[in-house]
Structure formats: C-alpha cells, structure tokens
Design an enzyme around this catalytic site. Sequence first.
Site, PDB file in Angstrom:
ATOM      1  N   HIS A   7       0.847  -1.192   0.000  1.00 51.93           N
ATOM      2  CA  HIS A   7       0.000   0.000   0.000  1.00 51.93           C
ATOM      3  C   HIS A   7       0.888   1.249   0.000  1.00 51.93           C
ATOM      4  O   HIS A   7       2.055   1.196   0.417  1.00 51.93           O
ATOM      5  CB  HIS A   7      -0.894   0.002   1.241  1.00 51.93           C
ATOM      6  CG  HIS A   7      -2.065  -0.927   1.148  1.00 51.93           C
ATOM      7  ND1 HIS A   7      -3.223  -0.740   1.858  1.00 51.93           N
ATOM      8  CD2 HIS A   7      -2.261  -2.047   0.401  1.00 51.93           C
ATOM      9  CE1 HIS A   7      -4.085  -1.711   1.583  1.00 51.93           C
ATOM     10  NE2 HIS A   7      -3.523  -2.518   0.699  1.00 51.93           N
ATOM     11  N   CYS A  20      -2.235   0.113   7.267  1.00 54.26           N
ATOM     12  CA  CYS A  20      -1.386   1.303   7.114  1.00 54.26           C
ATOM     13  C   CYS A  20      -1.384   2.149   8.380  1.00 54.26           C
ATOM     14  O   CYS A  20      -0.338   2.674   8.774  1.00 54.26           O
ATOM     15  CB  CYS A  20      -1.845   2.114   5.906  1.00 54.26           C
ATOM     16  SG  CYS A  20      -1.516   1.259   4.346  1.00 54.26           S
ATOM     17  N   GLU A  28       1.022   3.967   1.830  1.00 58.42           N
ATOM     18  CA  GLU A  28       1.605   4.438   3.096  1.00 58.42           C
ATOM     19  C   GLU A  28       2.739   3.513   3.555  1.00 58.42           C
ATOM     20  O   GLU A  28       3.765   3.975   4.062  1.00 58.42           O
ATOM     21  CB  GLU A  28       0.540   4.508   4.196  1.00 58.42           C
ATOM     22  CG  GLU A  28      -0.581   5.492   3.926  1.00 58.42           C
ATOM     23  CD  GLU A  28      -1.766   4.846   3.207  1.00 58.42           C
ATOM     24  OE1 GLU A  28      -1.541   3.922   2.380  1.00 58.42           O
ATOM     25  OE2 GLU A  28      -2.910   5.253   3.466  1.00 58.42           O
ATOM     26  N   CYS A  40      -5.786   2.590   5.710  1.00 64.38           N
ATOM     27  CA  CYS A  40      -6.520   1.387   6.131  1.00 64.38           C
ATOM     28  C   CYS A  40      -5.932   0.900   7.460  1.00 64.38           C
ATOM     29  O   CYS A  40      -4.906   1.419   7.911  1.00 64.38           O
ATOM     30  CB  CYS A  40      -6.404   0.310   5.050  1.00 64.38           C
ATOM     31  SG  CYS A  40      -4.825  -0.576   5.068  1.00 64.38           S
TER      32      CYS A  40
END
Lengths: 156, 156
Positions: free
Chosen positions: B53, B86, B55, B83
């Site tokens: 992801h 993250c 991040e 999320c």
Amino acid sequence: MNDATFLREAIDLAREALDDDVGGPFGAVVVRDERVVGRGRNRVLADRDPTAHAEVLAVRDACRHLDTHDLSGCTVYASSEPCPMCLGALFWARVERIVYAVDRQGAAQAGFDDARFYEQMCTTENERSVRMEHHADPEARRVMDAWSRRADRRSY
Amino acid sequence: MNDATFLREAIDLAREALDDDVGGPFGAVVVRDERVVGRGRNRVLADRDPTAHAEVLAVRDACRHLDTHDLSGCTVYASSEPCPMCLGALFWARVERIVYAVDRQGAAQAGFDDARFYEQMCTTENERSVRMEHHADPEARRVMDAWSRRADRRSY
C-alpha cells in the site's frame, strides 16, 4: 503435519529473531495444503523498517513463491497475536485462518504496544495520540471515481 | 510549502498508480521539516504484494532515506484515509500527524474494504470473518520472556 508442528516452526523463527538480534521475538509461517509456503521473522531493527514484522514478511514471502497477492485458503501461524498492522495485512491477503500463541496482553508484558495500538485503532480520531486530519479534496475524489469507472480494473 | 502542496503530491502519486495500472488509486508522502523524505503509491497488483500500500511503501522509503525505523516528528499525507494495516504501520513508525483526503466511506464507494476491515479489527475474534485461534504455548512464552530479560534490548 498439524497445527502444533506449524506453530512450533513460527516459534522457532521468533527464537531466531531474538538470538540473531534482528528484531523483536516474533515469527510466522504461511501454510497452504499442509505445506509451508512463506516464512518471516521480525527484522525491524536489522532492516530499520517498522513494517518488517514477521507476519508481513511471511505474507510477502508466500506471495513471491505463489506469484499472487491472494492467499485465500492459507493458514497463518504466528508466535504472537498479529498486531493491527499485521492483522490488516492478513485481511488484505484474504487468509482463511490465523493461529497464534502469545496474546496481545502477553506481548504488552514484554513492552510491546500491540494492545495499545488496538485501542487506538478502535477509537475516534480525536481520541488518538497521533493527530489526524481529513482534508476533503475534489481531485482525490476524481482519482477514486476514475478507478470506479475503469471497466477492466482488477479488484484485490 | 504547506499541507495543500504535500497532499497534492500524494494525490498525484495516486493518479500515477491508476494511470500505470500498478495497483489501487492511492498515494502517500512522508514529510519531515517541510521536506518530502518518502514517497509511495499502491503497487499491490504490479508487485503481487497485498502489503504494498502507498503508506507502507512511503514509510519504508522514508526509513531507507533517513536510516532509521523511527519517523517521530514526521507528517504523512495520504490520498485516502489509511486502512488498518497502514494506520498500524504509521503507529509503529511513530509518525506525529496524518493528513488524508478521501475517507474510508469514499474508498468503500469505490469497492475497497477499508471500512469493513476497521469493523473486523474492532470486534471480537469469534465475530470476525477470518478464523482466529489462540493456542497458548510455553515455548512461545519463554521466547517472549527472554526478550524481556535481555538487558541490551532495543525497543521500537
């Protein structure tokens, strides 16, 4: 092969992480069809990477071996209860089952923040220790909408 | 340089992830002392890595550049609300502040599971869709205790 055998392998990896001083005392394995397809041990300190937790590394290892981002049908064995980051990773990887040995309270006794981060995760933004700000932005919305409209998008 | 400028850079990375079809429409930057020290865009599909992801990749990029696992004092700008995975990564990285554009409901409208995973994260184990089992194990406890007793252990 059974649960105890795979969990022991995860615990052995935790012991190795401790003995080799690469990170916290955590290990994990990913199992599909009674076979270990991914292994990880905490490497936060050696790699200077706060995301290098055992479960994250085991997921990435399994995905490399299986050449997919989707670990449906897999079981993850972890020496400790997955922290919120790792549980999130296991959700995204779509694993089916998680078996762990030490729980978050046990990790807290050893000085780890897992339990506290679960509390932080499940409270409102303004009650968190990290400052969080939502700045709505029309361009960000447009990018998201462009994804939604893409006919050939691959969901994950 | 201000919040709007850095948030725009994160959104530009989201647009690039979309245009290059490497993953979902998400981007993030890590900022310290008014300077971007890490960048990430979602690469789940291109890397076949469910943990890739924006991040997470931005944190890892920043840690490489700064040669530390500790991002205290940093602000993370993300095109969407982090999320659970993250947010957990940002907790472990000890970032100070998080600014995001699209919230979890907006991501849900585009088909992403962030909001659902937050619910899963914050419920009891037996209410989760993933099966979770706690198998207490004395050897796992011993490994954790050995960490606690180590005088020169480096906390993180």
